[in-house]
Design a protein around this motif. Sequence first.
Motif, PDB file in Angstrom:
ATOM      1  N   TYR A  37       0.350  -1.103   0.087  1.00 36.30           N
ATOM      2  CA  TYR A  37      -0.264   0.237   0.175  1.00 36.30           C
ATOM      3  C   TYR A  37       0.904   1.475   0.046  1.00 36.30           C
ATOM      4  CZ  TYR A  37      -3.019   4.053   1.770  1.00 36.30           C
ATOM      5  OH  TYR A  37      -3.627   4.864   2.027  1.00 36.30           O
ATOM      6  N   ILE A  41       4.173   2.299  -0.442  1.00 37.24           N
ATOM      7  CA  ILE A  41       4.412   2.239  -1.728  1.00 37.24           C
ATOM      8  C   ILE A  41       4.081   2.757  -3.547  1.00 37.24           C
ATOM      9  CG2 ILE A  41       6.500   1.270  -3.249  1.00 37.24           C
ATOM     10  CD1 ILE A  41       7.236  -0.638  -1.645  1.00 37.24           C
ATOM     11  N   GLN A  57       1.221 -10.656  -4.215  1.00 42.07           N
ATOM     12  CA  GLN A  57       0.673 -11.218  -2.754  1.00 42.07           C
ATOM     13  C   GLN A  57       1.042 -12.687  -2.960  1.00 42.07           C
ATOM     14  OE1 GLN A  57      -2.406 -10.747  -1.128  1.00 42.07           O
ATOM     15  NE2 GLN A  57      -2.315  -8.195  -0.974  1.00 42.07           N
ATOM     16  N   VAL A  64       9.116  -0.281   1.560  1.00 48.44           N
ATOM     17  CA  VAL A  64       7.844  -0.003   2.411  1.00 48.44           C
ATOM     18  C   VAL A  64       9.026   0.969   4.015  1.00 48.44           C
ATOM     19  CG1 VAL A  64       6.640  -1.189   4.097  1.00 48.44           C
ATOM     20  CG2 VAL A  64       6.926  -2.329   2.629  1.00 48.44           C
ATOM     21  N   ALA A  78       1.344 -13.743   3.308  1.00 50.70           N
ATOM     22  CA  ALA A  78       1.531 -12.379   1.883  1.00 50.70           C
ATOM     23  C   ALA A  78       0.887 -11.396   2.964  1.00 50.70           C
ATOM     24  CB  ALA A  78       0.843 -12.674   0.274  1.00 50.70           C
ATOM     25  N   GLN A 106       2.496  -9.377   7.035  1.00 56.06           N
ATOM     26  CA  GLN A 106       3.240  -7.979   7.548  1.00 56.06           C
ATOM     27  C   GLN A 106       1.848  -6.638   7.841  1.00 56.06           C
ATOM     28  OE1 GLN A 106       6.686  -7.273   5.594  1.00 56.06           O
ATOM     29  NE2 GLN A 106       6.558  -5.440   4.674  1.00 56.06           N
ATOM     30  N   GLU A 137      -4.540   4.890   8.724  1.00 56.69           N
ATOM     31  CA  GLU A 137      -4.447   5.300   6.704  1.00 56.69           C
ATOM     32  C   GLU A 137      -4.006   4.205   6.495  1.00 56.69           C
ATOM     33  OE1 GLU A 137      -1.632   7.714   5.066  1.00 56.69           O
ATOM     34  OE2 GLU A 137      -1.807   6.779   3.275  1.00 56.69           O
ATOM     35  N   LEU A 138      -3.286   2.828   7.475  1.00 56.86           N
ATOM     36  CA  LEU A 138      -2.721   2.085   7.729  1.00 56.86           C
ATOM     37  C   LEU A 138      -4.337   1.155   7.659  1.00 56.86           C
ATOM     38  CD1 LEU A 138       0.102   0.604   9.419  1.00 56.86           C
ATOM     39  CD2 LEU A 138      -0.268  -0.445   7.499  1.00 56.86           C
ATOM     40  N   ARG A 191      -7.390   2.278   4.760  1.00 58.29           N
ATOM     41  CA  ARG A 191      -6.640   2.205   3.321  1.00 58.29           C
ATOM     42  C   ARG A 191      -6.167   1.686   3.245  1.00 58.29           C
ATOM     43  NH1 ARG A 191      -6.790   7.722   1.767  1.00 58.29           N
ATOM     44  NH2 ARG A 191      -6.139   7.181  -0.248  1.00 58.29           N
ATOM     45  N   ALA A 192      -5.201   1.127   3.615  1.00 56.53           N
ATOM     46  CA  ALA A 192      -4.264   0.245   3.202  1.00 56.53           C
ATOM     47  C   ALA A 192      -4.192  -1.563   3.980  1.00 56.53           C
ATOM     48  CB  ALA A 192      -3.196  -0.311   4.257  1.00 56.53           C
ATOM     49  N   PRO A 232      -7.634  -2.295   3.457  1.00 56.39           N
ATOM     50  CA  PRO A 232      -8.818  -2.521   2.031  1.00 56.39           C
ATOM     51  C   PRO A 232      -7.967  -2.794   0.885  1.00 56.39           C
ATOM     52  CG  PRO A 232      -9.639  -0.730   3.371  1.00 56.39           C
ATOM     53  CD  PRO A 232      -8.468  -1.074   4.343  1.00 56.39           C
ATOM     54  N   TYR A 233      -7.184  -2.215   1.126  1.00 57.26           N
ATOM     55  CA  TYR A 233      -5.948  -1.300  -0.642  1.00 57.26           C
ATOM     56  C   TYR A 233      -5.478  -3.685  -0.806  1.00 57.26           C
ATOM     57  CZ  TYR A 233      -3.062  -0.870  -4.435  1.00 57.26           C
ATOM     58  OH  TYR A 233      -1.704  -0.948  -5.356  1.00 57.26           O
ATOM     59  N   VAL A 234      -4.996  -4.039   0.281  1.00 56.55           N
ATOM     60  CA  VAL A 234      -3.966  -5.176   0.443  1.00 56.55           C
ATOM     61  C   VAL A 234      -4.997  -6.124   0.520  1.00 56.55           C
ATOM     62  CG1 VAL A 234      -1.910  -6.345   1.143  1.00 56.55           C
ATOM     63  CG2 VAL A 234      -1.909  -3.697   1.058  1.00 56.55           C
ATOM     64  N   LEU A 235      -5.641  -6.276   1.461  1.00 54.31           N
ATOM     65  CA  LEU A 235      -5.784  -7.730   1.760  1.00 54.31           C
ATOM     66  C   LEU A 235      -7.813  -7.261   1.093  1.00 54.31           C
ATOM     67  CD1 LEU A 235      -4.295  -7.799   5.628  1.00 54.31           C
ATOM     68  CD2 LEU A 235      -3.935  -9.209   3.327  1.00 54.31           C
ATOM     69  N   GLN A 236      -8.229  -6.528   1.311  1.00 56.60           N
ATOM     70  CA  GLN A 236      -9.630  -6.713   1.014  1.00 56.60           C
ATOM     71  C   GLN A 236      -9.809  -6.738   1.689  1.00 56.60           C
ATOM     72  OE1 GLN A 236      -9.547  -9.916  -2.444  1.00 56.60           O
ATOM     73  NE2 GLN A 236     -10.097  -8.473  -3.212  1.00 56.60           N
ATOM     74  N   ARG A 247      -8.112 -16.449  -3.019  1.00 53.98           N
ATOM     75  CA  ARG A 247      -8.923 -16.305  -4.233  1.00 53.98           C
ATOM     76  C   ARG A 247      -9.655 -17.701  -4.821  1.00 53.98           C
ATOM     77  NH1 ARG A 247      -6.778 -11.250  -3.780  1.00 53.98           N
ATOM     78  NH2 ARG A 247      -5.335 -12.350  -4.879  1.00 53.98           N
TER      79      ARG A 247
END
Lengths: 121, 742
Positions: free
Chosen positions: A20, A22, A67, B550, B628, B631, B701-702, B705-706, B708-712, B735
Motif C-alpha cells: 500500500y 509504496i 502477494q 516499505v 502475504a 506484514q 490510514e493503515l 486504506r491499506a 482494504p487495499y492489500v487484504l480486501q 481467491r
Amino acid sequence: MTSTTNPLAGRRVLVVEDEYFIADDLRRHFEERGAEVLGPVPRVEDALALIAATAEIDAAVLDVNLQDEMVYPVADALQARGVPFLFATGYEKTAIPARFADVRHCEKPFEPERIAGALFA
Amino acid sequence: MNLEPSVWPRGDGEMAERIREHDWAATLLGPIGRWPQSLRTAVDMVLAMPGPANILWGPAHVQLYNDAYIAIAKDRHPELLGRPAAEGWPEVHAEVLVPVMKRAFAGRATRIADLSVTLLGHDGRSVQRAFDTTWSPIRDDHGAFAGAMELLVEVADRRREETNLRESEAQHRLLIEDWVQAVWETDGSGVVVADSPSWRAYTGQTLGEWLGYGWLDAIHPDDRSYAERQWREAISAHGLINTEFRLRAPDGGWRWTNVRAAPVLNAGAHVEKWVGINIDIDIRKRSEERYRTLFDAMDEAYAVVEVIRDESHAWSDFRFLEVNPAFMQHTSMPYPVGKTATELLGTPNPRWTQMYGQVLDTGEPLRVQEAEQTLGRIFDLNIFSLDRERNRVAVLFTDITGRVCAEAALRESEERFRALVTAGGNTIYRMSPDWRRMYQLDSATLAATAEPIEDWVEKYILAEDLPRVRAAIDVAIDTKSLFELEHRVLLADGSVGWVLSRAVPLLGPNSEIVEWFGAGSDVTTRREMQERQGVLVAELQHRTRNLLGVVRSIAQQTMAQTGPTEHFREQFNDRLSALSRVQDLLSRSDQEPITLRALIQTELDALGAGAMQDRIRLHGPFVRLRKATVQTFALALHELATNARKYGALTSEHGQLRVTWRTYAADGEGRRLLLDWVEEGISHPLEGRDAVSKRRGYGRELIERALPYVLQAETSYELGETVLRCSIDLPLSERADPRTRA
C-alpha cells in the motif's frame, strides 16, 4: 510545461503494486507532476480488469510479485497493446522470464523520480 | 633225476600206461630212457592236463598225447602214438602242421581259432571238424627249439564245455598261453632236482645255479622274498601257483615273468612233483608300469573301487582296491586300500554308492560334482565302469572345494558390491563401445536391464535431455575418456529423477574400446534442494527489497507528520521494530505457522503488556494467516496496540482491552475473519492521540486504506468519549481464480 521539462504531464500511468505505502507514494509522486494514475491496484485480476476497461494507457509500473502471484499476465497484456512498462521489483533481473528481457527493471527500494525518468526517458 | 623207463611216466591214465609200455626203441624218438629232460617234462605236463593236449617232437613231428586227446584222435587212436604226424594226420599235415612246426622251431607260438579241417573217417567219408588250437614251442636240453606242445579244443565241444569251464579256469589259463619261455619241474617238496634247459636259456643260469633253491638267485632282490613266500605257501597247500616277478635275463637286465605251476599227484593223492612254466610278460608289465607311473605322477586323484551289494542285492557300500598318491592329497583320508567307505568314513555320502552302482548298472560313465561332508570337501568326478562282472569302477577326480568356495566368495562379493552400489540410489551399467546397446543396468531406482537392449534411450532418458546426453557420449567416444554428465532419467516408478552419470571406457589390447562401465549416483534430492534454494533466495531478495521500499515509505509518511524531529525518531523506530518482529515470524513460518493470536500477542508483549494481563482479554479460535497478509496486518495491529498503550485503554488502571475474533462463511466467497478491537474506560481519548480523529494519521490510514487495499478488508474505526471500537473483516481463504493462481 512542455513534455521535455515535465514528461509526466498529462500522461496516464498504470500502477500495479501490492504494498500500500509504496503504491501510495508512487500515486502521489505521479499526481503531483500532473500525471493521471490508473489504480494503483494490488492484484493481477484487478490490473487486467483495469487494462480491459481503459482505452488509453501511456505507461505502466509493475511490481512483479503480487502477494505470491506473478504479474506476467499483466505484462503480456500490455505488450500486446504496445504499452511501455517497467518492472519495479525486489527480484534480480535473472529471475524474470526471458521474453521480458528487454523490459526495463528498477530494483527496490527506488525513488519515484527514478521510475518516472526510466518510463519517459 | 633219472627215472626207470618202466616206471615213467607215472600215473594210471590210459596214455601214461601206453607211453610207459610203448616200444620206443623202434621209433624215431629212441628208447624212452634216453629222451631229453625237456621232452619228459613236456610229456608230464601234457599228461597232467585235463584237456586235450599233444606234443609233436623232432623234425619228424613224432606225436605224443594225453587221455583227453583220444576224443580228438578218435579211431586213429592208439596208432597215432609215436608216429610222425605226416602219417597220423595226412589230410592236414602239409597244409596246417608243417607251417605251425616251422614257426615252433623258430621259437614262435601259433594260435588258430576256429580252424576248420576236412578229415577222412575210417569208412573213407570226409568229416568237417573245427578246433581252437594253440601251439607253443619247446626247447631241447641244449636250448634249441625241438618240438611243440598243442592245446586244443574241438569247437563244438568247447561251446558245451564253456559252462563247465569256470572251475578249471586257472588250469585252463595256465595251458593256453601263447608264449612259454621255460618249462621245468621240481620234486614233490618243491626242490629243483632236474635240469631245465629252457629255464637256463631264459635266465642265463648254469645248471649248478638252477638246482636246489638256486633259482631264487635269478629273481630280482625286491621280489625275491615275495616269490619265495608264494612258492612255499603253494607247496604246503598243494595249490596252484600263478604269480609275477622280475627274473634275471641273460643280457644282465630284468624281465617280468609270469610263473604258473601245478602239482602232479600220484595215485595216493600225494604230490609226486611240480611242473611249471614261465611266460614272459615284460612288455605288458612295462606298459602297465608306464600307466602306473602316469597315475602316480598325475595331479588328479584316481581310485579303483569294488561296489558291494547287501543281502537284498542292492548297492550298499564300496571298497577301495587301488588308489594313486594324488588320491591321498585330494581326500586327506587315511590309506584306504582294502577298506570300505563305511569303515573309513562312518557315514559317507550315500550318493557315492548310488552313483557307482548306477555306472555298473548302465555301463555309462558319469561326470558329477558331489560333496563329502565327513571330509568337508567337494569333488569333481569322472566315474566309469572298469569290470562290470566284478563290480569294479574307476574314479578320476579332483578336490574343487577351494575353487567352489572361491567362486562362492566371489559371487557373494559381487552381490555385496552390487548391493552396496545400488543401495542409496546408485546405478551401475555397461554399454557397447558405440553406446548403441546397453548390456546391463542394475539400480535401486531405475528399472533394471538384465539382457542387452537397444532402446535404452527411450527407457531411461528424457527427450529434452537427449541432445546433451548424445553430445557428451560423442565426446567421450572420440576422446576415449570419461563420460560425465548430470541429466534427468525416468525412474522405475514413472517419475523423473536426476543422476550424475560417469562411465569409463574399458580398452582392449589395441586400445580399442571394448565396453563402457558406468555408475550413476542419484542426485535428485540435491537438484531439488538446489532448485528450492534458488526459489528461496529469490524470495528473500524480493522480501528484503520490498521491505526496504516499505521502510522508505514509512519514513516518508512519518516525517510528513512529525517533521525531522525527536518525535520522528521515536515513532519511526517503533514502526521499524514492528516490521522487524513480523520478519522474525515470517522467517519461522515454514516450521511454525503464523496464527492471529501469536501476531496480536507479539505486538502486545513488545509494549510491556505482560503486566496488564488482567485488563487484556484475547478470545478467538485458531486462525492461520497467509504469509502475504501478515506484514500489513501486523503493522495495523502495531498501530492499534501503540495507541492503546500511549493514549487508550492501557494508559489507566480502569481501562480494558478486549480483542475477539471469529471466522464465518460468507455467501459464495469462502471463509472470512471478523476481528473486533474494543478499548473501554479510556481517560483522555483525544489528548495527543495521533490526531486520529482530526486528520488521517499513519495508523488510521493503515486500517482504513491499506488493509482494504492489500487484504480486501472491510474496516471501521470509531472513537467515542471513553470507547474505541475497531473492526476488521477480511477474507481468509485465497481467491479461487484459476487465471491468477499458480
